[in-house]
Scaffold this active site. Structure first.
Site, PDB file in Angstrom:
ATOM      1  CG  HIS A  61      -2.007   1.019   1.179  1.00  0.00           C
ATOM      2  ND1 HIS A  61      -3.258   0.792   1.703  1.00  0.00           N
ATOM      3  CD2 HIS A  61      -2.043   2.275   0.674  1.00  0.00           C
ATOM      4  CE1 HIS A  61      -4.013   1.867   1.511  1.00  0.00           C
ATOM      5  NE2 HIS A  61      -3.291   2.780   0.910  1.00  0.00           N
ATOM      6  CG  HIS A 180      -9.990   4.082   1.568  1.00  0.00           C
ATOM      7  ND1 HIS A 180      -8.869   4.804   1.888  1.00  0.00           N
ATOM      8  CD2 HIS A 180     -11.033   4.827   2.021  1.00  0.00           C
ATOM      9  CE1 HIS A 180      -9.211   5.934   2.500  1.00  0.00           C
ATOM     10  NE2 HIS A 180     -10.529   5.971   2.599  1.00  0.00           N
ATOM     11  CG  ASP A 307      -2.053   4.932   3.384  1.00  0.00           C
ATOM     12  OD1 ASP A 307      -1.925   5.222   2.173  1.00  0.00           O
ATOM     13  OD2 ASP A 307      -3.059   5.248   4.056  1.00  0.00           O
TER      14      ASP A 307
HETATM   15 ZN   LIG Z   1      -6.678   4.396   1.913  1.00  0.00          ZN
END
Ligand SMILES: [Zn+2]
Length: 433
Positions: A61, A180, A307
């Site tokens: 991610h 998400h 992320d």
């Molecule tokens: Zn996200």
């Protein structure tokens, strides 16, 4: 290149390996792993005593902003940051400009990462055209180009109807839907966790339920469609519990957690209104944070992801409400895990390999990377004792937006090989020709 890595503790539960040994690499392959290997005459030797060698790390991610927002980051810069963090493989989210919703854009990223040679990119395709959530993206075309996961990350898919059609379609391939989870109607303009801290700071709240409702919905849709589902950046106790129950009932559901949700909580956001603490989902309560740590240790959470979300300084330098969500993280990810969970013995090295090498590749349908003779020489050398301070200069990433600036951490990657070529050498990113 012929190379002998000498005297590291080599850990790979895929082959029941956890011992001090030498590794012989020739060309792109591991040739031998043994207690003691005499270096061939033409070989270079790297003394790895006191270090730990794992298969190359994979982060599923990241946002590399290329194409379209190269002032934040580029594929070259993103791959270099990955190498600096010890990562040989990454999966990029599709919310670039244009959105990665066709095979051509998948190919663009793969080829560009091949050209840099510092990390391999495995692009994640969008679920909807332009992430507009009106019609499905070219999922078959992207699959043919190499995408194995599909997501509208950056946004939750707002209607169950579209998510159902997407999952029906994705389930026909050997691929996974990544969610998400964010109900935009419930979250509205929320910027921090809804509760004590949103009240104290007078900021709009982003309630846990805004995430949990979509986790529940998508688990049910996974049951309905048979489509494998991966929950992105889970941040709450209830979210983790739902994933645990889904697994217990035999569904193909997995989830990931970020270091910032593992080691920071809403209490860390102060009257300074530092926008490096603004992320999506927001930092939750201390109880949530501790529960996520437990769930990573006990195996409920499958993998750790950064992320990694670069933003330029001028974008983060705004009022808290107006600054964009997200922080960079691929370089601090391994050091944070080592400092906070491995050094104190809470997380075993074997579990590090599971959550940062094995499971990410399984979820993204990538070939496993294994420390054994005959395998590709893709590995990371870690100095678990190395102490350093996170500074803007230490970060290779073009953007420096992280709340971990100034943190003193212990343990980081020092060297890494991708298919027998150096991507990291003595802590510096190796320049590929
Ligand atoms: Zn996200």
């Amino acid at each position: 290149m012929t190379l002998v890595l000498k005297g590291a503790r080599c850990v790979d539960p895929q082959v029941n390996l956890d011992s001090v040994c030498d590794i012989l690499v020739e060309g792109t392959q591991i040739i031998a792993i043994d207690n003691s290997i005499d270096a061939p005459q033409n070989a270079s030797v790297l003394d790895c005593s006191g270090k730990v060698i794992l298969p190359g790390l994979m982060d599923i991610h990241v946002h590399f902003r290329d194409p379209g927002q190269e002032y934040k980051e580029t594929i070259e810069g993103g791959c270099a940051s990955s190498a600096h963090g010890g990562y040989t493989d990454v999966a990029t989210m599709p919310n670039t400009s244009p959105v990665c919703d066709t095979g051509a854009l998948v190919t663009y990223q793969i080829e560009k990462s091949r050209a840099c040679g510092t990390a391999r990119i495995h692009p994640i395709g969008a679920i909807s055209h332009g992430q507009q959530q009106e019609s499905l993206a070219e999922i078959g075309d992207m699959y043919a180009a190499g995408a194995r996961a599909f997501s509208d990350d950056g946004r939750g898919v707002q209607t169950a109807g579209l998510m159902r059609i997407a999952m029906d379609y994705i389930s026909q391939f050997d691929a996974v839907a990544i969610s998400h989870c964010q109900d935009e109607f419930l979250v509205g303009s929320g910027v921090v966790n809804e509760g004590v801290v949103s009240t104290r700071l007078g900021l709009a709240g982003w309630p846990a339920q805004g995430e949990e409702i979509q986790i529940a919905r998508d688990i049910m849709l996974s049951e309905l469609t048979g489509c494998p589902l991966h929950i992105a950046h889970v941040s709450t106790i209830k979210g983790v519990e739902m994933v645990k129950q889904a697994k217990q009932s035999g569904l193909q559901v997995t989830c990931e957690v970020t270091p910032h949700h593992l080691f920071l909580c809403e209490d860390d956001i102060t009257e300074d209104f530092d926008t490096n603490y603004k992320m999506n989902p927001p930092l939750r309560t201390k109880e949530d944070m501790l529960a996520l740590q437990e769930a990573l240790i006990d195996g409920t959470i499958d993998c750790v992801v950064s992320d990694h979300a670069p933003h330029a300084a001028h974008e983060k330098d705004y009022e808290f409400e107006r600054a964009p969500f997200g922080i960079v993280g691929i370089e601090t990810e391994l050091p944070l895990i080592l400092t906070n969970l491995v050094q104190n013995g809470k997380l075993s090295w074997s579990r590090v390999v599971q959550t940062m090498c094995i499971n990410p590749r399984k979820i993204l349908r990538c070939n496993p990377v294994v420390l054994k003779p005959g395998s590709e020489a893709t590995l990371v050398v870690i100095d678990p004792q190395k102490k350093f301070t996170v500074t803007k200069d230490w970060l290779v990433s073009k953007s420096k937006n992280t709340p971990f600036l100034g943190f003193e951490l212990t343990g980081c990657a020092t060297d890494a090989l991708l298919c027998g070529s150096w991507t990291l050498r003595s802590g510096s990113v190796a320049i590929q020709s």
